[in-house]
Design a protein around this motif. Structure first.
Motif, PDB file in Angstrom:
ATOM      1  N   GLY A 178       0.883  -1.249  -0.060  1.00  0.00           N
ATOM      2  CA  GLY A 178      -0.018   0.218  -0.068  1.00  0.00           C
ATOM      3  C   GLY A 178       0.970   1.389  -0.035  1.00  0.00           C
ATOM      4  N   ALA A 179       2.261   1.171   0.345  1.00  0.00           N
ATOM      5  CA  ALA A 179       3.059   2.328   0.450  1.00  0.00           C
ATOM      6  C   ALA A 179       3.206   2.693  -0.984  1.00  0.00           C
ATOM      7  CB  ALA A 179       4.383   2.095   1.243  1.00  0.00           C
ATOM      8  N   LYS A 180       2.929   2.208  -1.874  1.00  0.00           N
ATOM      9  CA  LYS A 180       3.324   2.606  -3.194  1.00  0.00           C
ATOM     10  C   LYS A 180       2.392   3.728  -3.469  1.00  0.00           C
ATOM     11  CE  LYS A 180       5.153  -1.811  -4.965  1.00  0.00           C
ATOM     12  NZ  LYS A 180       6.636  -1.444  -4.999  1.00  0.00           N
ATOM     13  N   ARG A 181       1.243   3.810  -2.872  1.00  0.00           N
ATOM     14  CA  ARG A 181       0.275   4.962  -3.238  1.00  0.00           C
ATOM     15  C   ARG A 181       0.951   6.424  -2.820  1.00  0.00           C
ATOM     16  NH1 ARG A 181      -3.269   1.381  -0.791  1.00  0.00           N
ATOM     17  NH2 ARG A 181      -3.813   2.859   0.845  1.00  0.00           N
ATOM     18  N   ALA A 182       1.857   6.286  -1.866  1.00  0.00           N
ATOM     19  CA  ALA A 182       2.410   7.507  -1.343  1.00  0.00           C
ATOM     20  C   ALA A 182       3.146   8.293  -2.265  1.00  0.00           C
ATOM     21  CB  ALA A 182       2.954   7.217  -0.112  1.00  0.00           C
ATOM     22  N   ASN A 183       3.106   9.799  -2.429  1.00  0.00           N
ATOM     23  CA  ASN A 183       3.655  10.701  -3.115  1.00  0.00           C
ATOM     24  C   ASN A 183       5.137  10.803  -2.176  1.00  0.00           C
ATOM     25  OD1 ASN A 183       0.743  11.605  -3.787  1.00  0.00           O
ATOM     26  ND2 ASN A 183       2.188  11.590  -5.531  1.00  0.00           N
ATOM     27  N   ILE A 184       5.004  10.740  -0.920  1.00  0.00           N
ATOM     28  CA  ILE A 184       6.047  11.181   0.225  1.00  0.00           C
ATOM     29  C   ILE A 184       5.819  10.110   1.360  1.00  0.00           C
ATOM     30  CG2 ILE A 184       6.419  12.704   1.997  1.00  0.00           C
ATOM     31  CD1 ILE A 184       6.425  15.172  -0.165  1.00  0.00           C
ATOM     32  N   VAL A 185       6.893   9.486   1.702  1.00  0.00           N
ATOM     33  CA  VAL A 185       6.978   8.809   3.062  1.00  0.00           C
ATOM     34  C   VAL A 185       7.780   9.480   4.062  1.00  0.00           C
ATOM     35  CG1 VAL A 185       7.815   6.596   3.954  1.00  0.00           C
ATOM     36  CG2 VAL A 185       6.589   6.526   1.847  1.00  0.00           C
ATOM     37  N   ILE A 186       7.385   9.661   4.894  1.00  0.00           N
ATOM     38  CA  ILE A 186       8.124  10.358   6.252  1.00  0.00           C
ATOM     39  C   ILE A 186       8.298   9.366   7.368  1.00  0.00           C
ATOM     40  CG2 ILE A 186       8.267  12.148   7.794  1.00  0.00           C
ATOM     41  CD1 ILE A 186       6.319  13.706   6.196  1.00  0.00           C
ATOM     42  N   ILE A 187       9.647   9.310   7.455  1.00  0.00           N
ATOM     43  CA  ILE A 187       9.923   8.361   8.955  1.00  0.00           C
ATOM     44  C   ILE A 187       9.962   9.464  10.009  1.00  0.00           C
ATOM     45  CG2 ILE A 187      11.807   6.593   9.730  1.00  0.00           C
ATOM     46  CD1 ILE A 187      10.643   6.134   7.013  1.00  0.00           C
ATOM     47  N   THR A 188       8.980   9.276  11.048  1.00  0.00           N
ATOM     48  CA  THR A 188       8.846   9.884  11.989  1.00  0.00           C
ATOM     49  C   THR A 188       9.435   9.431  13.316  1.00  0.00           C
ATOM     50  OG1 THR A 188       6.896   8.899  12.809  1.00  0.00           O
ATOM     51  CG2 THR A 188       6.424  10.682  11.193  1.00  0.00           C
ATOM     52  N   LYS A 189       9.471  10.363  14.506  1.00  0.00           N
ATOM     53  CA  LYS A 189      10.061   9.941  15.600  1.00  0.00           C
ATOM     54  C   LYS A 189      11.547   9.506  15.702  1.00  0.00           C
ATOM     55  CE  LYS A 189       5.565   9.345  17.236  1.00  0.00           C
ATOM     56  NZ  LYS A 189       4.593   8.314  18.207  1.00  0.00           N
ATOM     57  N   CYS A 190      12.294  10.065  14.778  1.00  0.00           N
ATOM     58  CA  CYS A 190      13.652   9.662  14.612  1.00  0.00           C
ATOM     59  C   CYS A 190      14.586  10.285  15.799  1.00  0.00           C
ATOM     60  CB  CYS A 190      14.337  10.256  13.463  1.00  0.00           C
ATOM     61  SG  CYS A 190      13.564   9.456  11.741  1.00  0.00           S
ATOM     62  N   PRO A 191      15.751   9.610  16.033  1.00  0.00           N
ATOM     63  CA  PRO A 191      16.675  10.431  16.734  1.00  0.00           C
ATOM     64  C   PRO A 191      16.961  11.535  15.921  1.00  0.00           C
ATOM     65  CG  PRO A 191      17.302   8.217  16.531  1.00  0.00           C
ATOM     66  CD  PRO A 191      16.197   8.193  15.539  1.00  0.00           C
ATOM     67  N   SER A 192      17.206  12.852  16.788  1.00  0.00           N
ATOM     68  CA  SER A 192      17.350  14.102  16.051  1.00  0.00           C
ATOM     69  C   SER A 192      18.797  14.066  15.276  1.00  0.00           C
ATOM     70  CB  SER A 192      17.375  15.371  17.191  1.00  0.00           C
ATOM     71  OG  SER A 192      18.352  14.980  17.968  1.00  0.00           O
ATOM     72  N   ASP A 193      19.657  13.349  15.589  1.00  0.00           N
ATOM     73  CA  ASP A 193      21.015  13.274  15.382  1.00  0.00           C
ATOM     74  C   ASP A 193      20.980  12.001  14.192  1.00  0.00           C
ATOM     75  OD1 ASP A 193      20.855  11.376  17.235  1.00  0.00           O
ATOM     76  OD2 ASP A 193      22.702  11.657  17.997  1.00  0.00           O
ATOM     77  N   LEU A 194      19.955  11.550  13.706  1.00  0.00           N
ATOM     78  CA  LEU A 194      20.308  10.226  12.694  1.00  0.00           C
ATOM     79  C   LEU A 194      21.097  10.647  11.463  1.00  0.00           C
ATOM     80  CD1 LEU A 194      18.693   7.467  12.345  1.00  0.00           C
ATOM     81  CD2 LEU A 194      17.134   8.713  10.656  1.00  0.00           C
ATOM     82  N   LEU A 208      11.540   2.053  -2.215  1.00  0.00           N
ATOM     83  CA  LEU A 208      10.443   2.986  -2.599  1.00  0.00           C
ATOM     84  C   LEU A 208      10.638   2.959  -4.106  1.00  0.00           C
ATOM     85  CD1 LEU A 208      10.675   5.858   0.116  1.00  0.00           C
ATOM     86  CD2 LEU A 208       9.098   3.917  -0.349  1.00  0.00           C
ATOM     87  N   GLU A 209       9.620   3.689  -4.877  1.00  0.00           N
ATOM     88  CA  GLU A 209       9.640   3.718  -6.448  1.00  0.00           C
ATOM     89  C   GLU A 209      10.472   5.111  -6.480  1.00  0.00           C
ATOM     90  OE1 GLU A 209       8.215   1.853  -8.768  1.00  0.00           O
ATOM     91  OE2 GLU A 209       7.625   0.493  -7.102  1.00  0.00           O
ATOM     92  N   PRO A 210      10.986   5.298  -7.844  1.00  0.00           N
ATOM     93  CA  PRO A 210      11.901   6.524  -7.895  1.00  0.00           C
ATOM     94  C   PRO A 210      11.186   7.872  -7.662  1.00  0.00           C
ATOM     95  CG  PRO A 210      12.200   4.401  -9.745  1.00  0.00           C
ATOM     96  CD  PRO A 210      11.240   4.362  -8.903  1.00  0.00           C
ATOM     97  N   SER A 211       9.938   7.814  -8.168  1.00  0.00           N
ATOM     98  CA  SER A 211       9.094   9.054  -7.949  1.00  0.00           C
ATOM     99  C   SER A 211       8.816   9.506  -6.527  1.00  0.00           C
ATOM    100  CB  SER A 211       7.916   8.786  -8.825  1.00  0.00           C
ATOM    101  OG  SER A 211       6.997   7.809  -8.272  1.00  0.00           O
ATOM    102  N   GLN A 212       8.867   8.454  -5.551  1.00  0.00           N
ATOM    103  CA  GLN A 212       8.221   8.718  -4.145  1.00  0.00           C
ATOM    104  C   GLN A 212       9.810   9.471  -3.522  1.00  0.00           C
ATOM    105  OE1 GLN A 212       7.171   4.750  -3.360  1.00  0.00           O
ATOM    106  NE2 GLN A 212       5.620   5.248  -2.725  1.00  0.00           N
ATOM    107  N   GLU A 213       9.414  10.227  -2.612  1.00  0.00           N
ATOM    108  CA  GLU A 213      10.328  10.964  -2.008  1.00  0.00           C
ATOM    109  C   GLU A 213      10.237  10.644  -0.450  1.00  0.00           C
ATOM    110  OE1 GLU A 213       9.809  15.334  -2.221  1.00  0.00           O
ATOM    111  OE2 GLU A 213       9.287  15.383  -4.382  1.00  0.00           O
ATOM    112  N   LEU A 214      11.500  10.651   0.153  1.00  0.00           N
ATOM    113  CA  LEU A 214      11.384  10.031   1.484  1.00  0.00           C
ATOM    114  C   LEU A 214      12.073  11.085   2.594  1.00  0.00           C
ATOM    115  CD1 LEU A 214      11.600   7.803   3.547  1.00  0.00           C
ATOM    116  CD2 LEU A 214      13.768   7.134   2.844  1.00  0.00           C
TER     117      LEU A 214
END
Length: 341
Positions: A178-194, A208-214
């Protein structure tokens, strides 16, 4: 519980098949989606539980509301009302649900509506005298009866959808595909110094697909706590005795940020409706000490008899990097979009 979830794996397979068939029918047009001639951004996730949707919606409100007439549309989880409700001065958390009421309290220049039927909710918003120019759909990634023009998928750093399983074995509402429907994927709650290297590892894992932004974000806590009458710096109250209270899906980071020796942490279920018994319990545990809670819980507690002791800690979603790229993508979509075809 882990053993029970493993034993329920056959049901997870069945649930996955059912949701995949549903998505296939929507993809092929057998089940119909309604499009609207207005920019619509859907924010959601593949899993149950807290992935940071509220701070992400608030980020979008701040980004867009100075230029466009923005409306948010949520189902109003656990509200004690039915059908379409447009927030006004008579509204409260009971009528709207806690998160929509939080939007209404914080952002006076937007429209806030709730409706479990998102199609009807959008139609009602578009019939208002003050017609919105962009609509933000809260927790609507699986609501496929509406075809949004732009999809933002959230997944928590510590609980990536790529590492999860379908309900009831895992927490996924639908398959990872289902993630393929996303235009943008955001990884939340990361360590601030990731580090960039870890970001690239996650990118490879998600495939992710080439068209998807992360993008990668972390939860940024305010320097102050707030009450009905004012604010106090965190440093002023960090070491004094206090009661920490949370009714959210994943309260541990909130407690960890504020807790000092001797503090008591009181946890309630997510979106909990506080009863008189609950309020008495909270008051007895707090004694005369300050009660610090989340912003979402505060809107449900601020009119109770513990209000004189009650404070909340605001949070916001902050990008680790490439924030300008994210902003540009969203502004370009809203600026150029005349519909969602």
């Amino acid at each position: 519980m882990n053993l029970l979830r493993k034993l329920l794996f056959p049901f997870a397979i069945l649930y996955g098949i059912i949701t995949s068939i549903r998505n296939f029918l929507f993809d092929k047009g057998v089940l119909k989606s309604t499009s609207f001639d207005i920019p619509i951004i859907a924010v959601g996730n593949l899993s149950v539980g807290g992935t940071g949707k509220t701070p992400q919606i608030e980020y979008l409100i701040r980004l867009l509301s100075n230029t466009y007439q923005v409306a948010t549309l949520s189902r109003g989880y656990k509200r004690q009302s039915e059908g379409f409700v447009l927030a006004d001065e008579t509204s409260n958390a009971v009528i709207l649900g806690d998160e929509p009421f939080q939007f209404f309290q914080k952002f006076k220049n937007i429209q806030v509506a709730v409706d479990a039927n998102r199609t009807n909710g959008i139609q009602k918003l578009l019939s208002q005298p003050k017609k919105p120019q962009v609509i933000l759909l809260d927790d609507a990634f699986q609501h496929r009866k509406v075809k949004a023009g732009f999809y933002i998928l959230l997944t928590s750093y510590g609980d990536l959808y790529a590492d999860d399983w379908m309900l009831p074995t895992g927490n996924l509402r639908e398959s990872r595909g289902g993630a393929k429907r996303a235009n943008i994927v955001i990884i939340t709650k990361c360590p601030s110094d990731l580090q960039e290297s870890e970001q690239q590892n996650i990118r490879r894992k998600l495939k992710l697909e080439p068209s998807q932004e992360l993008y990668f974000t972390y939860i940024d806590y305010d320097d102050c706590i707030y009450s009905q009458t004012g604010k106090l710096a965190i440093e002023e109250i960090k070491n004094e005795p206090k009661l920490l209270l949370a009714g959210i899906a994943k309260p541990v980071p909130f407690f960890k940020f504020l807790k000092s020796n001797g503090d008591e942490c009181l946890t309630f279920p997510d979106h909990h409706h506080f009863t008189e018994t609950d309020i008495t319990t909270i008051a007895n545990k707090a004694k005369k000490h300050k009660i610090i809670t989340t912003e979402k819980d505060y809107v449900r507690l601020k009119d109770t008899n513990i209000a004189p002791q009650l404070f909340y800690l605001p949070i916001k979603s902050t990008f680790i990097n490439y924030q300008n790229d994210f902003d540009t993508t969203i502004l370009n979509y809203v600026g150029k979009s005349s519909g969602n075809s």
